[in-house]
Design a protein around this motif. Structure first.
Motif, PDB file in Angstrom:
ATOM      1  N   MET A  77      -4.688  16.173  -3.526  1.00  0.00           N
ATOM      2  CA  MET A  77      -5.809  15.645  -2.751  1.00  0.00           C
ATOM      3  C   MET A  77      -6.703  14.713  -3.565  1.00  0.00           C
ATOM      4  SD  MET A  77      -7.134  18.702  -0.194  1.00  0.00           S
ATOM      5  CE  MET A  77      -8.477  17.661   0.415  1.00  0.00           C
ATOM      6  N   SER A  78      -6.295  14.340  -4.758  1.00  0.00           N
ATOM      7  CA  SER A  78      -7.094  13.388  -5.531  1.00  0.00           C
ATOM      8  C   SER A  78      -7.008  12.003  -4.897  1.00  0.00           C
ATOM      9  CB  SER A  78      -6.603  13.333  -6.980  1.00  0.00           C
ATOM     10  OG  SER A  78      -5.301  12.772  -7.041  1.00  0.00           O
ATOM     11  N   VAL A  79      -8.045  11.208  -5.093  1.00  0.00           N
ATOM     12  CA  VAL A  79      -8.072   9.860  -4.519  1.00  0.00           C
ATOM     13  C   VAL A  79      -6.905   9.038  -5.045  1.00  0.00           C
ATOM     14  CG1 VAL A  79      -9.373   7.700  -4.415  1.00  0.00           C
ATOM     15  CG2 VAL A  79     -10.562   9.885  -4.137  1.00  0.00           C
ATOM     16  N   GLU A  80      -6.604   9.168  -6.330  1.00  0.00           N
ATOM     17  CA  GLU A  80      -5.515   8.388  -6.921  1.00  0.00           C
ATOM     18  C   GLU A  80      -4.176   8.738  -6.279  1.00  0.00           C
ATOM     19  OE1 GLU A  80      -7.718  10.173  -8.539  1.00  0.00           O
ATOM     20  OE2 GLU A  80      -8.966   8.623  -9.501  1.00  0.00           O
ATOM     21  N   ASN A  81      -3.910  10.026  -6.123  1.00  0.00           N
ATOM     22  CA  ASN A  81      -2.626  10.430  -5.548  1.00  0.00           C
ATOM     23  C   ASN A  81      -2.528  10.039  -4.079  1.00  0.00           C
ATOM     24  OD1 ASN A  81      -0.056  12.109  -5.757  1.00  0.00           O
ATOM     25  ND2 ASN A  81      -1.095  13.135  -4.061  1.00  0.00           N
ATOM     26  N   LEU A  82      -3.594  10.240  -3.319  1.00  0.00           N
ATOM     27  CA  LEU A  82      -3.556   9.898  -1.895  1.00  0.00           C
ATOM     28  C   LEU A  82      -3.402   8.396  -1.690  1.00  0.00           C
ATOM     29  CD1 LEU A  82      -6.324  12.290  -0.517  1.00  0.00           C
ATOM     30  CD2 LEU A  82      -3.851  12.525  -0.266  1.00  0.00           C
ATOM     31  N   THR A  83      -4.016   7.596  -2.547  1.00  0.00           N
ATOM     32  CA  THR A  83      -3.863   6.142  -2.453  1.00  0.00           C
ATOM     33  C   THR A  83      -2.412   5.743  -2.688  1.00  0.00           C
ATOM     34  OG1 THR A  83      -6.133   5.803  -3.223  1.00  0.00           O
ATOM     35  CG2 THR A  83      -4.627   3.930  -3.376  1.00  0.00           C
ATOM     36  N   ARG A  84      -1.793   6.364  -3.692  1.00  0.00           N
ATOM     37  CA  ARG A  84      -0.386   6.070  -3.981  1.00  0.00           C
ATOM     38  C   ARG A  84       0.507   6.497  -2.819  1.00  0.00           C
ATOM     39  NH1 ARG A  84       3.614   9.027  -5.346  1.00  0.00           N
ATOM     40  NH2 ARG A  84       2.272  10.859  -5.657  1.00  0.00           N
ATOM     41  N   VAL A  85       0.242   7.675  -2.250  1.00  0.00           N
ATOM     42  CA  VAL A  85       1.049   8.162  -1.128  1.00  0.00           C
ATOM     43  C   VAL A  85       0.902   7.244   0.082  1.00  0.00           C
ATOM     44  CG1 VAL A  85       1.309  10.039   0.542  1.00  0.00           C
ATOM     45  CG2 VAL A  85       1.032  10.564  -1.885  1.00  0.00           C
ATOM     46  N   LEU A  86      -0.315   6.808   0.366  1.00  0.00           N
ATOM     47  CA  LEU A  86      -0.541   5.931   1.518  1.00  0.00           C
ATOM     48  C   LEU A  86       0.219   4.620   1.363  1.00  0.00           C
ATOM     49  CD1 LEU A  86      -1.931   5.250   4.167  1.00  0.00           C
ATOM     50  CD2 LEU A  86      -3.940   4.519   2.856  1.00  0.00           C
ATOM     51  N   GLU A  87       0.185   4.033   0.184  1.00  0.00           N
ATOM     52  CA  GLU A  87       0.915   2.785  -0.042  1.00  0.00           C
ATOM     53  C   GLU A  87       2.414   2.994   0.129  1.00  0.00           C
ATOM     54  OE1 GLU A  87      -0.272   1.606  -3.918  1.00  0.00           O
ATOM     55  OE2 GLU A  87      -2.257   0.871  -3.292  1.00  0.00           O
ATOM     56  N   ALA A  88       2.925   4.122  -0.384  1.00  0.00           N
ATOM     57  CA  ALA A  88       4.355   4.403  -0.262  1.00  0.00           C
ATOM     58  C   ALA A  88       4.741   4.664   1.192  1.00  0.00           C
ATOM     59  CB  ALA A  88       4.727   5.604  -1.135  1.00  0.00           C
ATOM     60  N   GLU A  89       3.875   5.329   1.945  1.00  0.00           N
ATOM     61  CA  GLU A  89       4.158   5.583   3.361  1.00  0.00           C
ATOM     62  C   GLU A  89       4.255   4.269   4.133  1.00  0.00           C
ATOM     63  OE1 GLU A  89       4.929   8.239   4.880  1.00  0.00           O
ATOM     64  OE2 GLU A  89       4.204   9.946   3.724  1.00  0.00           O
ATOM     65  N   ARG A  90       3.391   3.335   3.820  1.00  0.00           N
ATOM     66  CA  ARG A  90       3.393   2.056   4.526  1.00  0.00           C
ATOM     67  C   ARG A  90       4.588   1.190   4.153  1.00  0.00           C
ATOM     68  NH1 ARG A  90      -3.097   0.753   3.768  1.00  0.00           N
ATOM     69  NH2 ARG A  90      -3.818   1.813   5.680  1.00  0.00           N
ATOM     70  N   ASP A  91       5.097   1.361   2.933  1.00  0.00           N
ATOM     71  CA  ASP A  91       6.177   0.506   2.446  1.00  0.00           C
ATOM     72  C   ASP A  91       7.562   1.081   2.699  1.00  0.00           C
ATOM     73  OD1 ASP A  91       4.247  -1.221   1.532  1.00  0.00           O
ATOM     74  OD2 ASP A  91       4.271  -0.450  -0.526  1.00  0.00           O
ATOM     75  N   SER A  92       7.648   2.298   3.210  1.00  0.00           N
ATOM     76  CA  SER A  92       8.947   2.952   3.360  1.00  0.00           C
ATOM     77  C   SER A  92       9.056   3.599   4.730  1.00  0.00           C
ATOM     78  CB  SER A  92       9.134   4.011   2.264  1.00  0.00           C
ATOM     79  OG  SER A  92      10.303   4.773   2.491  1.00  0.00           O
ATOM     80  N   HIS A  93      10.296   3.682   5.226  1.00  0.00           N
ATOM     81  CA  HIS A  93      10.543   4.388   6.481  1.00  0.00           C
ATOM     82  C   HIS A  93      10.618   5.898   6.263  1.00  0.00           C
ATOM     83  CE1 HIS A  93      11.169   0.722   8.749  1.00  0.00           C
ATOM     84  NE2 HIS A  93      12.034   0.292   7.836  1.00  0.00           N
ATOM     85  N   ALA A  94      10.763   6.320   5.012  1.00  0.00           N
ATOM     86  CA  ALA A  94      10.876   7.745   4.702  1.00  0.00           C
ATOM     87  C   ALA A  94       9.490   8.372   4.605  1.00  0.00           C
ATOM     88  CB  ALA A  94      11.636   7.941   3.393  1.00  0.00           C
ATOM     89  N   PHE A  95       9.457   9.697   4.766  1.00  0.00           N
ATOM     90  CA  PHE A  95       8.217  10.449   4.604  1.00  0.00           C
ATOM     91  C   PHE A  95       8.051  10.831   3.138  1.00  0.00           C
ATOM     92  CE2 PHE A  95       9.477  11.064   8.992  1.00  0.00           C
ATOM     93  CZ  PHE A  95       8.285  10.911   9.685  1.00  0.00           C
ATOM     94  N   GLN A  96       6.848  10.623   2.612  1.00  0.00           N
ATOM     95  CA  GLN A  96       6.577  10.945   1.218  1.00  0.00           C
ATOM     96  C   GLN A  96       6.310  12.443   1.059  1.00  0.00           C
ATOM     97  OE1 GLN A  96       6.959   8.459  -1.105  1.00  0.00           O
ATOM     98  NE2 GLN A  96       7.668   7.449   0.774  1.00  0.00           N
TER      99      GLN A  96
END
Length: 208
Positions: A77-96
């Protein structure tokens, strides 16, 4: 709207899923000395001031409400991790990869331990964005759903709850459709006169 679910389309209510999420483990920091707590599900403690301990989320929330501890924010739930997850979710069809109950855990912490969450409003905004992006993927996958085998990894409890109900009804429809195709159409089958068996013995004809 993405991120919103219809209660008629799910098997469990949001309250039921949240109840199940409370069994997930959380880390607390007690602010006083406490003896061990004994429950049917297990024993927790003893607790010492400023020494972190692992307890179920429901117990962490109960102690938090009584002012006996603070709850440490999970690393995911850290801001850094959530930011990374959000970017990966937007760039990929897979679920992070995220905790199975990430939606319910974050909601409980927002409701009952917001003072323990650094940058709480940023964290909440990021999780809402992640949830919306992932739910859009769920809707897209359901539109492409077929009776063939499909694999969706890293889905959360909320997402699985929506898909399970839809997939069950869809598979029933596919099964019914296949059975109708395999059933012969009696209307198009040519009529044949049934042969009526007879038990009468054959009569021998006399020669002329």
């Amino acid at each position: 709207m993405a991120g919103q679910t219809d209660s008629t389309m799910t098997l469990f209510s949001s309250e039921e899923i949240e109840f199940m999420a409370e069994d997930e483990m959380a880390e607390i920091v007690p602010n006083l000395r406490m003896d061990s707590l004994n429950f049917i599900c297990g024993d927790y403690g003893p607790f010492l001031p400023q020494l972190a301990a692992q307890v179920p989320l429901w117990l962490a929330l109960a102690l938090k409400k009584r002012g006996k501890c603070t709850i440490r924010l999970p690393q995911w739930m850290s801001v850094e991790n959530l930011t990374r997850v959000l970017e990966a979710e937007r760039d990929s069809h897979a679920f992070q990869p995220l905790p199975f109950h990430y939606v319910e855990i974050s909601r409980l912490l927002f409701d009952h331990a917001r003072e323990d969450i650094p940058d709480m409003y940023m964290v909440r905004s990021l999780i809402e964005d992640i949830r919306d992006v992932r739910f859009h993927k769920v809707e897209t996958n359901l539109e492409k759903f077929t009776a063939s085998t499909v694999t969706w990894k890293n889905m959360s409890a909320m997402e699985v709850n929506v898909i399970r109900a839809f997939a069950g009804r869809a598979l029933q429809a596919f099964y019914k459709h296949d059975n109708e195709q395999e059933t012969p159409d009696t209307d198009r089958t040519p009529n044949k006169q049934p042969q009526i068996p007879t038990d009468r013995p054959k009569r021998n004809l006399k020669p002329r």
